[in-house]
Design a protein around this motif. Sequence first.
Motif, PDB file in Angstrom:
ATOM      1  N   SER A 123       0.836  -1.205   0.000  1.00 56.18           N
ATOM      2  CA  SER A 123       0.000   0.000   0.000  1.00 56.18           C
ATOM      3  C   SER A 123       0.867   1.250   0.000  1.00 56.18           C
ATOM      4  CB  SER A 123      -0.927  -0.010   1.221  1.00 56.18           C
ATOM      5  OG  SER A 123      -1.803  -1.125   1.176  1.00 56.18           O
ATOM      6  N   ASP A 124       1.960   1.211   0.774  1.00 53.62           N
ATOM      7  CA  ASP A 124       2.920   2.319   0.801  1.00 53.62           C
ATOM      8  C   ASP A 124       3.534   2.543  -0.572  1.00 53.62           C
ATOM      9  OD1 ASP A 124       5.014   4.147   1.561  1.00 53.62           O
ATOM     10  OD2 ASP A 124       6.302   2.470   2.131  1.00 53.62           O
ATOM     11  N   LYS A 125       4.017   1.477  -1.179  1.00 56.54           N
ATOM     12  CA  LYS A 125       4.683   1.614  -2.479  1.00 56.54           C
ATOM     13  C   LYS A 125       3.694   2.046  -3.555  1.00 56.54           C
ATOM     14  CE  LYS A 125       8.292   0.384  -0.305  1.00 56.54           C
ATOM     15  NZ  LYS A 125       8.902   1.421   0.512  1.00 56.54           N
ATOM     16  N   LEU A 126       2.455   1.570  -3.470  1.00 56.04           N
ATOM     17  CA  LEU A 126       1.440   1.995  -4.439  1.00 56.04           C
ATOM     18  C   LEU A 126       1.142   3.490  -4.278  1.00 56.04           C
ATOM     19  CD1 LEU A 126      -0.627   1.504  -6.659  1.00 56.04           C
ATOM     20  CD2 LEU A 126      -2.203   0.635  -4.899  1.00 56.04           C
ATOM     21  N   HIS A 127       1.015   3.959  -3.054  1.00 57.16           N
ATOM     22  CA  HIS A 127       0.754   5.382  -2.844  1.00 57.16           C
ATOM     23  C   HIS A 127       1.906   6.224  -3.380  1.00 57.16           C
ATOM     24  CE1 HIS A 127       0.104   9.200  -0.671  1.00 57.16           C
ATOM     25  NE2 HIS A 127      -1.167   8.897  -0.892  1.00 57.16           N
ATOM     26  N   ASN A 128       3.136   5.798  -3.107  1.00 58.94           N
ATOM     27  CA  ASN A 128       4.305   6.522  -3.622  1.00 58.94           C
ATOM     28  C   ASN A 128       4.352   6.499  -5.143  1.00 58.94           C
ATOM     29  OD1 ASN A 128       5.357   7.341  -1.150  1.00 58.94           O
ATOM     30  ND2 ASN A 128       6.596   5.502  -0.913  1.00 58.94           N
ATOM     31  N   ALA A 129       4.091   5.345  -5.734  1.00 59.96           N
ATOM     32  CA  ALA A 129       4.135   5.227  -7.187  1.00 59.96           C
ATOM     33  C   ALA A 129       3.065   6.109  -7.841  1.00 59.96           C
ATOM     34  CB  ALA A 129       3.958   3.766  -7.611  1.00 59.96           C
ATOM     35  N   ARG A 130       1.888   6.142  -7.239  1.00 61.77           N
ATOM     36  CA  ARG A 130       0.830   7.012  -7.769  1.00 61.77           C
ATOM     37  C   ARG A 130       1.234   8.477  -7.693  1.00 61.77           C
ATOM     38  NH1 ARG A 130      -4.516   4.016  -5.168  1.00 61.77           N
ATOM     39  NH2 ARG A 130      -4.727   2.432  -6.811  1.00 61.77           N
ATOM     40  N   ALA A 131       1.910   8.871  -6.619  1.00 59.49           N
ATOM     41  CA  ALA A 131       2.376  10.254  -6.483  1.00 59.49           C
ATOM     42  C   ALA A 131       3.411  10.578  -7.559  1.00 59.49           C
ATOM     43  CB  ALA A 131       2.959  10.477  -5.094  1.00 59.49           C
ATOM     44  N   ILE A 132       4.306   9.638  -7.846  1.00 55.84           N
ATOM     45  CA  ILE A 132       5.308   9.856  -8.889  1.00 55.84           C
ATOM     46  C   ILE A 132       4.629   9.996 -10.253  1.00 55.84           C
ATOM     47  CG2 ILE A 132       7.260   8.823 -10.133  1.00 55.84           C
ATOM     48  CD1 ILE A 132       8.109   7.574  -7.401  1.00 55.84           C
ATOM     49  N   VAL A 133       3.652   9.138 -10.533  1.00 56.86           N
ATOM     50  CA  VAL A 133       2.925   9.229 -11.808  1.00 56.86           C
ATOM     51  C   VAL A 133       2.223  10.581 -11.915  1.00 56.86           C
ATOM     52  CG1 VAL A 133       0.942   8.321 -13.097  1.00 56.86           C
ATOM     53  CG2 VAL A 133       2.694   6.761 -12.218  1.00 56.86           C
ATOM     54  N   GLU A 134       1.575  11.006 -10.849  1.00 58.55           N
ATOM     55  CA  GLU A 134       0.899  12.312 -10.854  1.00 58.55           C
ATOM     56  C   GLU A 134       1.893  13.432 -11.150  1.00 58.55           C
ATOM     57  OE1 GLU A 134      -2.327  14.994 -10.363  1.00 58.55           O
ATOM     58  OE2 GLU A 134      -2.350  12.814 -10.499  1.00 58.55           O
ATOM     59  N   ASP A 135       3.058  13.361 -10.514  1.00 57.14           N
ATOM     60  CA  ASP A 135       4.083  14.384 -10.750  1.00 57.14           C
ATOM     61  C   ASP A 135       4.663  14.290 -12.154  1.00 57.14           C
ATOM     62  OD1 ASP A 135       3.735  15.561  -8.284  1.00 57.14           O
ATOM     63  OD2 ASP A 135       5.362  14.449  -7.335  1.00 57.14           O
TER      64      ASP A 135
END
Length: 188
Positions: A123-135
Amino acid sequence: MLTDKIAQALALAVEAHDGQKRKGTSIPYIAHPMGVASIALEHGADEEQAMAALLHDAVEDGGAQYAERIRSQFGDRVADIVAGCTDGVPDQRGHKPPWTARKQAYLDHLKLAHDDVLLVSGSDKLHNARAIVEDLLNIGVKVFDRFSASKEQTLWYYDSLAAIFDSRRTPVAKALRETVDTMKRLST
């Protein structure tokens, strides 16, 4: 069912991350543990797993003193999940081991980690990955300038994470793989 213990975990997370911001942004850091807990709950987390999700970075970012506080306030299971999600505690000078060695050790750890740890870490890595994609969508590959690792190292790490969570059949594996594939596509 969630009880008032989840509010206590959130309060401790707010304390541990007081004044912190997400890398390169003005977003209060507490938004990340809250997002991780939300993802974990959406993928079947129970209350203790959700509390661990809220507290998953408390030791790493708030300091080693939070480890015992978490154990005494929330019990062994929550503390063990948090410990299993921690990839490096800063030493007295505030330094962690070198990035590549630390990340490889964490990947090796995940291959054998308990399912509780896999749910929260995924869940942590998914949240981080989604933030990177958004950026990546908003500012492009400049997002990688925020990290101590290079773009190539970051992509290697997330690709490796996705492979491990998939092989372990973690509930977030499919969403993480899709997000990492989008991250790779947007990074070229």
